[in-house]
Write a protein that holds these residues in place. Structure first.
Motif, short mmCIF file in Angstrom:
data_model
loop_
_atom_site.label_atom_id
_atom_site.label_comp_id
_atom_site.label_asym_id
_atom_site.label_seq_id
_atom_site.Cartn_x
_atom_site.Cartn_y
_atom_site.Cartn_z
N TRP A 120 0.84 -1.18 0.00
CA TRP A 120 -0.05 0.02 0.10
C TRP A 120 1.06 1.29 0.12
CZ3 TRP A 120 -5.29 0.72 0.05
CH2 TRP A 120 -5.91 1.64 0.45
N VAL A 121 1.96 1.29 0.92
CA VAL A 121 2.68 2.29 0.89
C VAL A 121 3.55 2.54 -0.27
CG1 VAL A 121 4.85 3.45 2.24
CG2 VAL A 121 2.69 2.45 3.41
N GLN A 122 4.03 1.48 -0.92
CA GLN A 122 4.88 1.52 -2.20
C GLN A 122 3.87 2.11 -3.18
OE1 GLN A 122 6.20 -2.50 -2.37
NE2 GLN A 122 8.43 -2.02 -2.02
N LEU A 123 2.62 1.78 -3.19
CA LEU A 123 1.72 2.16 -4.28
C LEU A 123 1.33 3.86 -4.14
CD1 LEU A 123 0.11 1.25 -7.04
CD2 LEU A 123 -1.79 0.68 -5.28
N PHE A 124 1.16 4.27 -3.01
CA PHE A 124 0.51 5.61 -2.71
C PHE A 124 1.60 6.35 -2.24
CE2 PHE A 124 -3.23 2.59 -2.50
CZ PHE A 124 -3.85 3.09 -3.80
N GLY A 125 2.50 5.99 -1.57
CA GLY A 125 3.65 6.97 -1.18
C GLY A 125 3.87 6.91 0.45
N ASN A 126 5.11 7.75 0.64
CA ASN A 126 5.43 7.48 1.99
C ASN A 126 4.83 8.82 3.09
OD1 ASN A 126 6.96 5.24 1.39
ND2 ASN A 126 8.86 6.38 0.69
N SER A 127 4.10 8.47 3.68
CA SER A 127 3.54 9.36 4.55
C SER A 127 2.77 8.73 5.84
CB SER A 127 2.71 10.43 4.07
OG SER A 127 1.43 10.03 3.72
N VAL A 128 2.63 9.42 7.13
CA VAL A 128 1.75 8.85 7.96
C VAL A 128 0.35 8.83 7.59
CG1 VAL A 128 0.80 9.51 10.22
CG2 VAL A 128 3.10 10.00 9.67
N ALA A 129 -0.19 9.59 6.83
CA ALA A 129 -1.68 9.56 6.18
C ALA A 129 -1.66 8.38 5.51
CB ALA A 129 -2.05 10.83 5.61
#
Length: 539
Positions: A108-117
């Motif tokens: 999920w993080v790899q797909l949508f980006g690195n952030s807390v949200a």
């Protein structure tokens, strides 16, 4: 035959439930990046990155200053570490946490980006799957669409569900697997086909690889299947045993990991065996039950006694009404869902001491069963045609009051920066305000606590993992050239060591002590260093 008022009433009821579902979705995604990213969530980010705790600790032991941004590499996916490293880190250091959630969160993080949200949004998105799952389960149990709709509305505005939907931990996924496997079991028992039992076995595997306490849910399913068949070895019992055995066999690789890392798992959960007084434990049970419906970030307080009584009476009557009004195969399932996990955790606490049953997330299956029982009660009462008008109005008022408590709780929780489930870090934002007010701050502390600080302090803050052994090996004062120095949660002996060796004076700039529940006392401290005079070591 329905009266003319009935269709209008049902239309308004459907409209109300849809509004509650919309509110539930909104609350789940509101302010995801504004809330304190606490240590357990930091641990999730470390797992997602593929780094192990040991690797980070070894890097921290070098004692070098690091900026907030330099800690970033340990908390987001990077090319240096892959899925194998992720699974290996969990298996060797936290085998009590199966890997499914963390693997999915990494994708999920790899797909949508690195952030807390983004990291938290995975839990929020997964939590939405609980709506159709609980509807399906209620349909299998009661064959009543209205009960399913009411159940969806209750979990949509439940502060307990919201809490874990906004947290980067496996519990929202666990909720989904509990509901999914439960509905799949009832469907398999109804259809009696190989495919339906295969689906049930697959849902068991999902639950096992999400959270270990899924084993208690599976045991509850087994008790239900056997008792429902009157302890006879029927084809249905054989099918259940085969499906559960299949699920267990597929889980064997992680069972081996648990056995291999049993000491690590035991050490990590040792805190749950701490002895507590039974009255405090019982107050926590009441508090946690109320937190499923009403939670404004308070511990057990006598001023909320009427709310506690209302919820206890409602739950008790809901279970009684369920047992009186439904067939055995219905009420037995709900009771096993509520009772098996609760008894398995509470009994050891009462007999030998501990506070396992005081941890609200451990009893999620029980709270789901309670919410289903209440959904059936409310759906039946507000739709009964033979009930007197004043009785129906009374139940409508009770339902509105219950919903209002949930909406208010979710509104407060969604806007809050921190909450009681952060435990010792609940008031970390207040402590970091002191740090952020200085120009060139340096923060010393345990490496694990510093990782949590990274999300609460300004980018200019420098972080150093502090160990007495490390300072003792240095020939010169490691703090000689620095400016505003803070120590977050100093270990035992540190104050005396710095005063004696380097002539520093520690001033407590922030301290908070309280309780998040009757069995959990927490304390947060922040100290600042000031020089009393020139130390001999600097000559």
């Amino acid at each position: 035959m329905l009266s003319k008022e009935q269709p209008i009433y049902y239309n308004w009821l459907r409209f109300l439930i849809i509004i509650l579902l919309v509110l539930g979705v909104f609350f789940r995604f509101a302010n995801l990046d504004k809330k304190l990213y606490w240590n357990d969530e930091v641990a999730t980010s470390i797992r997602i990155s593929g780094y192990s705790f040991k690797e980070i600790q070894q890097s921290a032991l070098q004692g070098n200053e690091m900026t907030v941004e330099e800690w970033r590499k340990y908390q987001y996916p990077n090319p240096e570490k892959g899925l194998v490293d992720l699974v290996k880190g969990l298996a060797t250091e936290e085998p009590q946490l199966p890997p499914l959630y963390f693997v999915l969160a990494r994708f999920w993080v790899q797909l949508f980006g690195n952030s807390v949200a983004v990291t938290r949004s995975f839990s929020a998105a997964v939590s939405l799957l609980a709506f159709p799952c609980i509807y399906w389960l209620c349909k299998e149990l009661f064959a009543s669409p209205l009960t399913g709709w009411v159940a969806m509305a209750l979990i949509a505005i439940s502060p307990l569900h919201l809490l874990y939907a906004q947290e980067a931990r496996p519990f929202s996924l666990w909720i989904v697997t509990i509901l999914l496997s439960s509905a799949a079991l009832l469907r398999a028992m109804r259809l009696q086909t190989k495919l339906s039992w295969g689906v049930y076995a697959a849902t068991l595997v999902l639950g096992f690889y999400t959270y270990l306490l899924s084993g208690l849910v599976a045991i509850g399913h087994g008790i239900y299947a056997i008792v429902n068949e009157r302890f006879r070895f029927t084809n249905q019992v054989k099918a259940y045993l085969l499906a559960s055995l299949t699920g267990t066999i597929i889980f064997i690789p992680w069972i081996i990991a648990i056995l291999s890392g049993f000491s690590e798992a035991t050490e990590t959960t040792e805190w749950s065996k701490e002895k507590v007084h039974l009255p405090a434990l019982m107050r926590t049970w009441i508090l946690n039950l109320s937190r499923s419906f009403f939670d404004i970030n308070e511990s057990f307080l006598t001023r909320n006694l009427l709310i506690y009584i209302f919820i206890i009476v409602l739950v008790g009557y809901a279970v009684y009404f369920l047992c009186r009004q439904t067939p055995k195969q219905v009420w037995l399932f709900v009771l096993t869902l509520i009772g098996v996990t609760a008894v398995a955790l509470a009994l050891p606490d009462v007999i030998s001491g501990g506070k396992r049953s005081a941890v609200i997330r451990y009893l999620i299956p029980s709270y789901l069963g309670i919410q289903i029982a209440i959904a059936y009660l409310l759906a039946t009462k507000i739709s009964a045609l033979s009930m007197k008008n004043w009785q129906k109005k009374l139940w409508q008022i009770a339902m509105v009051f219950l919903i209002s408590m949930g909406v208010v709780s979710c509104a407060v929780s969604s806007q809050s920066e921190t909450w009681w489930n952060r435990y010792r870090q609940t008031y970390l934002p207040e402590a970091t305000k002191v740090i952020n007010q200085t120009e060139r701050p340096l923060v010393l502390g345990n490496w694990y606590n510093l990782l949590g600080l990274r999300y609460a302090v300004k980018p200019q803050v420098r972080l150093v993992s502090f160990y007495l052994q490390l300072v003792e090996k240095k020939k010169s004062n490691p703090l000689k050239e620095v400016r505003d120095v803070f120590i977050y949660l100093p270990p035992d002996g540190l104050k005396e060591f710095l005063e004696k060796k380097y002539n520093y004076r520690l001033v407590k700039t922030y301290s908070w002590k309280g309780e998040t529940d009757p069995v959990k006392k927490v304390q947060t401290t922040l100290w600042q260093l000031s020089k009393k005079g020139k130390a001999n070591s600097d000559k």
